[in-house]
Design a protein around this motif. Structure first.
Motif, PDB file in Angstrom:
ATOM      1  N   ASP A 142     110.774  64.254  17.452  1.00  9.98           N
ATOM      2  CA  ASP A 142     110.876  62.837  17.811  1.00  9.98           C
ATOM      3  C   ASP A 142     109.572  62.161  17.388  1.00  9.98           C
ATOM      4  OD1 ASP A 142     110.994  60.332  18.922  1.00  9.98           O
ATOM      5  OD2 ASP A 142     111.010  61.007  21.007  1.00  9.98           O
ATOM      6  N   ASP A 143     109.589  61.457  16.266  1.00 10.99           N
ATOM      7  CA  ASP A 143     108.382  60.812  15.753  1.00 10.99           C
ATOM      8  C   ASP A 143     107.918  59.641  16.608  1.00 10.99           C
ATOM      9  OD1 ASP A 143     108.328  62.580  13.666  1.00 10.99           O
ATOM     10  OD2 ASP A 143     109.236  61.226  12.211  1.00 10.99           O
ATOM     11  N   ASP A 144     108.796  59.129  17.472  1.00 17.61           N
ATOM     12  CA  ASP A 144     108.419  58.015  18.345  1.00 17.61           C
ATOM     13  C   ASP A 144     107.651  58.466  19.583  1.00 17.61           C
ATOM     14  OD1 ASP A 144     109.353  55.792  16.988  1.00 17.61           O
ATOM     15  OD2 ASP A 144     111.302  55.740  17.996  1.00 17.61           O
ATOM     16  N   ALA A 153     104.400  50.070  18.915  1.00 19.73           N
ATOM     17  CA  ALA A 153     104.162  50.882  20.116  1.00 19.73           C
ATOM     18  C   ALA A 153     103.497  50.057  21.213  1.00 19.73           C
ATOM     19  CB  ALA A 153     103.311  52.102  19.761  1.00 19.73           C
ATOM     20  N   TYR A 190     116.183  55.228  17.488  1.00 23.82           N
ATOM     21  CA  TYR A 190     114.851  55.401  16.909  1.00 23.82           C
ATOM     22  C   TYR A 190     114.248  54.007  16.817  1.00 23.82           C
ATOM     23  CZ  TYR A 190     111.221  57.306  13.863  1.00 23.82           C
ATOM     24  OH  TYR A 190     110.018  57.711  13.341  1.00 23.82           O
ATOM     25  N   ARG A 199     114.990  57.907  26.092  1.00 22.55           N
ATOM     26  CA  ARG A 199     114.530  57.817  24.712  1.00 22.55           C
ATOM     27  C   ARG A 199     115.287  58.809  23.812  1.00 22.55           C
ATOM     28  NH1 ARG A 199     114.780  55.020  22.857  1.00 22.55           N
ATOM     29  NH2 ARG A 199     113.561  55.533  21.012  1.00 22.55           N
ATOM     30  N   SER A 200     114.682  59.880  23.415  1.00 24.44           N
ATOM     31  CA  SER A 200     115.305  60.762  22.422  1.00 24.44           C
ATOM     32  C   SER A 200     116.197  61.807  23.083  1.00 24.44           C
ATOM     33  CB  SER A 200     114.222  61.430  21.578  1.00 24.44           C
ATOM     34  OG  SER A 200     113.208  61.978  22.401  1.00 24.44           O
ATOM     35  N   ALA A 242     104.526  56.354  21.467  1.00 31.52           N
ATOM     36  CA  ALA A 242     104.925  55.697  22.712  1.00 31.52           C
ATOM     37  C   ALA A 242     104.022  56.117  23.863  1.00 31.52           C
ATOM     38  CB  ALA A 242     106.378  56.028  23.041  1.00 31.52           C
ATOM     39  N   TYR A 297     111.040  53.160  15.485  1.00 30.81           N
ATOM     40  CA  TYR A 297     110.053  52.933  14.422  1.00 30.81           C
ATOM     41  C   TYR A 297     108.721  52.467  15.012  1.00 30.81           C
ATOM     42  CZ  TYR A 297     114.314  53.252  11.701  1.00 30.81           C
ATOM     43  OH  TYR A 297     115.500  53.709  11.164  1.00 30.81           O
ATOM     44  N   LEU A 298     108.217  53.233  15.970  1.00 36.32           N
ATOM     45  CA  LEU A 298     107.018  52.833  16.699  1.00 36.32           C
ATOM     46  C   LEU A 298     105.731  53.013  15.914  1.00 36.32           C
ATOM     47  CD1 LEU A 298     107.789  54.054  20.326  1.00 36.32           C
ATOM     48  CD2 LEU A 298     108.106  51.777  19.344  1.00 36.32           C
ATOM     49  N   ARG A 299     105.783  53.655  14.765  1.00 40.83           N
ATOM     50  CA  ARG A 299     104.574  53.807  13.947  1.00 40.83           C
ATOM     51  C   ARG A 299     104.321  52.576  13.071  1.00 40.83           C
ATOM     52  NH1 ARG A 299     102.544  58.898  14.273  1.00 40.83           N
ATOM     53  NH2 ARG A 299     103.918  60.516  15.097  1.00 40.83           N
TER      54      ARG A 299
END
Length: 267
Positions: free
Chosen positions: A13-15, A256, A247, A51-52, A19, A249-251
């Motif tokens: 989970d890239d977020d 974030a 998802y 979330r994920s 987060a 896209y918090l990056r």
């Protein structure tokens, strides 16, 4: 200090890290907890943020029961009633705005050059096919129905590859950012491509449509992702309204921080 759970699963989970880091900076003690962890005490959290939870699809009844249990002891974001409705894509029939044309049966198929066939309860293009063969599309829809699932049949829109699918991300109903998403059904794409996108400035008609959709939902929404495409006549249409575990896209940009600020406002 405010303590919030980041409900997740055993998987990538890239977020997650962006987060939790932004939450810490905003004075929120964020803890990643697997949603189906039998030892989790959800009552210790001021809020539980869904979330994920991306492994719920095959266990939707269990997942919805979990959302109701959590709601009894903590604040669930987004709310359980929103999640129950949003995890079945038949909600598209009731949005009251322009959506991608959808046929809801394996019978009386429309005549389209290319088809996308998928179940109404799914995630990440799972059990979804794209085909120009009408017989293949009918057969896939029939298999879904035979398994007790609702089939969705849509035309494949070439402009998804040309202009791209635009996702507008809202935190506490404020537009945070928008991205052009990688077309998941383009030849050669994999599930890993779902996280790839580029920032995009949404057009005024896209913002108007997204905010019209959100205005019809009375419950509190920590997050919402409105996925839009353009129809052949150029008008925007909703392809999905993601209110459960999108998802985010918090990056990208200040996403974030915007997410953390919205959570602070709601708990």
């Amino acid at each position: 200090m405010t303590i919030c759970a980041y409900a997740t699963y055993d998987g990538p989970d890239d977020d997650r890290e962006p987060a939790l880091e932004a939450w810490r900076e905003a004075g929120i003690d964020g803890r990643a907890v697997r949603w189906d962890d039998p030892g989790a005490d959800w009552s210790v959290f001021d809020a539980v943020v869904v979330r994920s939870t991306w492994d719920y699809v095959d266990r939707r009844a269990e997942f919805l029961a979990w959302t109701r249990r959590v709601s009894e002891v903590s604040r669930l974001l987004n709310p359980a009633e929103v999640i129950e409705r949003n995890t079945d894509k038949t909600y598209l029939r009731d949005l009251g705005v322009a959506t991608v044309p959808t046929h809801w049966s394996s019978h009386d198929f429309p005549d389209w050059p290319e088809y996308v066939v998928k179940p109404a309860i799914s995630a990440g293009a799972r059990d979804t096919i794209r085909t120009g063969d009408r017989a293949v599309a009918v057969a896939h829809a029939a298999r879904l129905e035979a398994a007790g699932r609702t089939a969705m049949v849509q035309p494949y829109l070439d402009m998804v590859e040309a202009e791209g699918e635009t996702s507008l991300l809202y935190f506490n109903r404020r537009l945070s950012h928008a991205v052009r998403r990688t077309p998941m059904l383009k030849a050669g794409m994999t599930s890993e491509d779902n996280a790839r996108a580029e920032l995009r400035e949404p057009a005024p008609d896209q913002v108007d449509l997204a905010e019209k959709v959100l205005a019809a939902i009375p419950q509190a929404l920590l997050y919402a992702r409105v996925d839009l495409v353009r129809l052949p006549d150029g008008s925007p249409a909703v392809i999905e309204l993601e209110l459960t575990e999108p998802y985010l896209y918090l990056r990208y940009d200040n996403a974030a921080k915007n997410f953390a600020a919205a959570l602070r406002e709601l708990v």
